[in-house]
Design a protein around this motif. Structure first.
Motif, PDB file in Angstrom:
ATOM      1  N   SER A   1      66.370  16.941 -83.441  1.00 58.67           N
ATOM      2  CA  SER A   1      65.153  16.185 -83.215  1.00 58.67           C
ATOM      3  C   SER A   1      65.660  14.875 -82.259  1.00 58.67           C
ATOM      4  O   SER A   1      66.497  14.541 -81.809  1.00 58.67           O
ATOM      5  N   GLY A   2      64.442  14.989 -81.381  1.00 62.01           N
ATOM      6  CA  GLY A   2      64.269  14.064 -80.390  1.00 62.01           C
ATOM      7  C   GLY A   2      64.786  14.670 -78.891  1.00 62.01           C
ATOM      8  O   GLY A   2      64.655  13.901 -78.075  1.00 62.01           O
ATOM      9  N   ARG A   3      65.482  15.845 -78.942  1.00 63.32           N
ATOM     10  CA  ARG A   3      66.225  16.370 -77.716  1.00 63.32           C
ATOM     11  C   ARG A   3      64.910  17.476 -77.246  1.00 63.32           C
ATOM     12  O   ARG A   3      64.028  18.101 -77.919  1.00 63.32           O
ATOM     13  N   ASN A   4      65.053  17.632 -76.172  1.00 65.29           N
ATOM     14  CA  ASN A   4      64.037  18.469 -75.291  1.00 65.29           C
ATOM     15  C   ASN A   4      64.615  20.115 -75.312  1.00 65.29           C
ATOM     16  O   ASN A   4      65.976  20.147 -75.597  1.00 65.29           O
ATOM     17  N   ASP A   5      63.971  21.019 -75.095  1.00 61.20           N
ATOM     18  CA  ASP A   5      64.350  22.300 -74.608  1.00 61.20           C
ATOM     19  C   ASP A   5      65.046  22.389 -73.351  1.00 61.20           C
ATOM     20  O   ASP A   5      64.540  22.359 -72.209  1.00 61.20           O
ATOM     21  N   HIS A   6      66.366  22.466 -73.384  1.00 61.77           N
ATOM     22  CA  HIS A   6      67.159  22.735 -72.153  1.00 61.77           C
ATOM     23  C   HIS A   6      67.450  24.068 -71.622  1.00 61.77           C
ATOM     24  O   HIS A   6      68.131  24.303 -70.416  1.00 61.77           O
ATOM     25  N   ARG A   7      66.944  24.962 -72.181  1.00 63.70           N
ATOM     26  CA  ARG A   7      67.082  26.469 -71.866  1.00 63.70           C
ATOM     27  C   ARG A   7      66.145  26.709 -70.584  1.00 63.70           C
ATOM     28  O   ARG A   7      65.326  26.227 -70.166  1.00 63.70           O
ATOM     29  N   GLU A   8      66.857  27.964 -69.915  1.00 68.40           N
ATOM     30  CA  GLU A   8      66.325  28.453 -68.890  1.00 68.40           C
ATOM     31  C   GLU A   8      64.925  29.343 -69.326  1.00 68.40           C
ATOM     32  O   GLU A   8      65.089  29.897 -70.015  1.00 68.40           O
ATOM     33  N   PRO A   9      64.243  29.436 -68.176  1.00 69.45           N
ATOM     34  CA  PRO A   9      62.831  30.142 -68.348  1.00 69.45           C
ATOM     35  C   PRO A   9      63.481  31.797 -68.420  1.00 69.45           C
ATOM     36  O   PRO A   9      64.297  31.783 -67.746  1.00 69.45           O
TER      37      PRO A   9
END
Length: 251
Positions: free
Chosen positions: A135-143
């Motif tokens: 919760s509160g974090r963004n998606d930091h995975r690569e496309p």
């Protein structure tokens, strides 16, 4: 005059049912071409884990990124790995004690992505297995399903502080982002020196008396010669390695 040696622990790679020790060439190239040191790959496997032999020849250590993750049991997480295939037990068994030795011996160490997470875990910190589910974090995975330049392309800004800010000379830079795991609780010996907009720690440094104990969550080795921030970090790593080598205190 010979260049100082930077040890890079390998990953375990299975190709056509055969096991290989491997490191992405972008890491060794950045060590050779930007840090101006001699990269030397350290193979994995129980019969090859001679920590003393590595430390006898190491002037510095680079912990690379990898598609594998640190096993959650190693940072006290009471839940199974999200992906059993995305583990590398043999790398864990080498890199975690290697971090602790580097801290004790004041051996220059630069940690990238998985290596950044290993640094935190080895010194007592914890991780989130999947930052994008927090919760509160963004998606930091690569496309996915895009050219490599797009996978490693600029993704989001990070705010700099402390030593890193003084090195780069900026309050903020744009970095790439290709990771699932991320720091949950920072290890006590470390200080956070960069944060993403969602608060995720993106860079850390070790105690001030250590010549170079530094880690970043992004991938500065990608096209390092074309990125001013990457050049600055790798050159400072190389300077620390050379200083130790010239003093005769290595290993």
């Amino acid at each position: 005059m010979s260049r100082p040696v930077v040890i890079i622990p390998c990953d375990t790679k299975v190709i056509e049912s055969m096991t290989f020790d491997a490191v992405g060439r972008k890491y060794s190239a950045a060590v050779a071409e930007v840090a101006d040191c001699q990269p030397l790959l350290a193979p994995l496997g129980p019969s090859m884990l001679d920590m003393g032999a590595l430390l006898e020849i190491a002037d510095g250590i680079l912990l690379s990124g990898s598609v594998s993750n640190v096993h959650p049991s190693l940072y006290g997480l009471d839940e199974p790995p999200l992906n059993e295939k995305a583990l590398d037990h043999e790398r864990d068994s080498l890199t975690l004690p290697l971090v602790r030795e580097a801290l004790q011996r004041k051996l220059p160490l630069f940690a990238i992505c998985r290596g950044f997470q290993e640094l935190n875990v080895a010194l007592g910190g914890t991780l989130d297995q999947a930052v994008h589910t927090v919760s509160g974090r963004n998606d930091h995975r690569e496309p996915s399903d895009v050219p490599m330049d797009d996978r490693f392309g600029p993704s989001h800004p990070v705010t700099l502080s402390g030593t890193l800010k003084s090195w780069i000379g900026k309050d903020e830079i744009i970095v790439n982002s290709l990771h699932w795991q991320g720091i949950q609780r920072l290890a006590q010996p470390l200080t956070a020196e960069a944060h993403a907009k969602d608060g995720l720690i993106e860079a850390v440094r070790g105690p001030s008396e250590h010549p170079f104990l530094f880690g970043v969550q992004w991938h500065p080795e990608w096209q390092a010669k074309n990125n001013t921030a990457s050049i600055e970090i790798f050159r400072r790593f190389g300077d620390a390695v050379r200083k130790l080598n010239s003093s005769g205190l290595a290993a």
